[in-house]
Design a protein around this motif. Structure first.
Motif, PDB file in Angstrom:
ATOM      1  N   TYR A  45       0.830  -1.196   0.000  1.00 38.95           N
ATOM      2  CA  TYR A  45       0.000   0.000   0.000  1.00 38.95           C
ATOM      3  C   TYR A  45       0.867   1.250   0.000  1.00 38.95           C
ATOM      4  O   TYR A  45       0.672   2.159  -0.796  1.00 38.95           O
ATOM      5  N   ALA A  49       1.199   3.956  -2.924  1.00 40.84           N
ATOM      6  CA  ALA A  49       0.398   5.133  -2.603  1.00 40.84           C
ATOM      7  C   ALA A  49       0.888   6.324  -3.407  1.00 40.84           C
ATOM      8  O   ALA A  49       2.077   6.445  -3.720  1.00 40.84           O
ATOM      9  N   SER A 388      -4.740   9.082   6.034  1.00 42.22           N
ATOM     10  CA  SER A 388      -4.015   7.917   5.523  1.00 42.22           C
ATOM     11  C   SER A 388      -2.743   7.609   6.305  1.00 42.22           C
ATOM     12  O   SER A 388      -1.948   6.773   5.877  1.00 42.22           O
TER      13      SER A 388
END
Length: 399
Positions: A45, A49, A388
């Motif tokens: 991730y 990202a 995030s």
């Protein structure tokens, strides 16, 4: 032994900062946070990202803060590699933060020989002539309360890095092979701090020394000296971000980073800084945090990913140890690692956790160790405090 990867995150930075007391304080709690070992999912991730933008989560643009050159730098001997004056950026605090100070030491690697130091002389990492006259303050340096709730209104300083050895050298001889080099990191830091003391740091009620990467290593090295500058009744702590570099074998079974550190220590005569280090160790070993932290008294918060991206790329799998380029994809994108490479990364993670677990005896220290494939998290709004940001059992670093 450290707790298992699924152990709950019992504390984090805000709680740790608010704890009073020094080393040996009765009832102080050592806070440890480890993220569950969902290695591929989590690291994929953060590897994929989108790049973090400089704007904060509130939509505000980060403040631009001007460069101040240290006054009288030449007379003090406090000079960048090329002989120019060092500098820092100061943003004044306000309200309840007017007597609180956060000092950040910039990072940027090291130079191991005259050739690499000469190259740095022609960049902002070795000369103030190349430094930006204004920089953005984001993350832990932000003045946006929504992004930086604990430190937004503090006096905040970023000390620029231009000596190539984590603010630690102090070599009087200037001429090397016909070229002038100034290995004066220790004097740079002293001169900058003395100037800041006159600007209000000397009356601080609380002060926080932080640093990223090579600046994170400098934070370990200079933490106690920083504490000694300030009033005895002030609350002083340190935070090292991405600065816990490991003395490990790389994929070719070589000690690449130790060899590199040996060169840095010998070039800038740093061994004299580490007189408490075991004399039987190689010079570079005394430059690793695992040795430096043994003698630190001031409370420190360790912020580090277990799979530090810079260390994976330069310590574990450096290009020099991968002539077949078999690690090229993996070292840049964790989702492209083979099962064997993931196993090696897990071994690196274990080395990190084993090294940091030695700090458990320091009862007023804290740490936040996540599994992100990043390097330095405190200066980036994406990783510091945003929707995030990395979470450990749904706990953010600053909430």
């Amino acid at each position: 032994m450290p707790p298992p990867p699924s152990a709950p995150a019992v504390h984090h930075l805000r709680l740790w900062w608010r704890r009073r007391g020094r080393a040996g304080a009765v009832g102080a709690t050592f806070s440890v946070a480890f993220l569950a070992a969902a290695l591929l999912l989590t690291l994929s991730y953060y590897a994929s990202a989108p790049p973090a933008t400089s704007s904060s989560s509130s939509g505000r643009s980060p403040a631009l803060v001007g460069l101040t050159l240290v006054r009288g730098a030449e007379e003090k001997g406090a000079l960048c590699l090329d002989g120019s004056a060092p500098g820092y950026h100061l943003q004044r605090g306000s309200g309840g933060g007017s007597r609180s100070w956060l000092i950040h030491l910039e990072g940027g690697g090291w130079c191991r020989n005259l050739r690499s130091c000469a190259s740095r002389q022609k960049s902002m990492l070795g000369s103030s002539h190349y430094m930006e006259r204004q920089i953005e303050f984001a993350g832990i340096l932000s003045d946006d309360e929504s992004q930086n709730p604990d430190f937004f209104n503090w006096n905040k300083v970023k000390i620029r890095y231009c000596d190539g050895a984590s603010f630690s050298g102090n070599v009087k001889d200037e001429l090397k092979n016909g070229t002038r080099f100034f290995f004066r990191g220790q004097l740079i830091l002293e001169a900058a701090m003395n100037e800041l003391l006159l600007k209000g740091l000397g009356q601080a009620k609380q002060a926080f020394l932080t640093g990223c990467s090579a600046g994170g290593l400098a934070t370990y090295i200079h933490c106690d000296a920083f504490r000694a500058l300030l009033p005895e009744d002030s609350r002083v702590k340190c935070l090292s971000d991405g600065g816990f570099f490991l003395d490990v074998e790389d994929i070719s079974r070589k000690r690449t980073i130790r060899s590199f550190y040996n060169d840095v220590v010998l070039l800038q005569d740093l061994r004299q800084r580490f007189l408490d280090c075991d004399s039987n160790l190689e010079p570079g070993q005394c430059f690793f945090p695992r040795e430096v932290v043994k003698n630190i008294v001031t409370p420190v918060f360790v912020l580090n990913p277990a799979y530090d991206a810079w260390q994976v790329q330069h310590v574990l799998a450096p290009q020099s140890s991968d002539p077949q380029h078999s690690w090229l994809d993996c070292r840049l994108d964790i989702s492209k690692c083979s099962p064997n490479q993931l196993e090696i990364l897990q071994g690196f993670r274990k080395e990190m956790l084993d090294a940091i677990s030695e700090l458990k005896q320091k009862s007023d220290w804290g740490m936040y160790i996540n599994s992100c494939f990043v390097h330095c998290q405190s200066l980036n709004s994406f990783t510091w405090h945003s929707p995030s940001s990395p979470r450990i059992n749904n706990k953010l670093l600053v909430l």
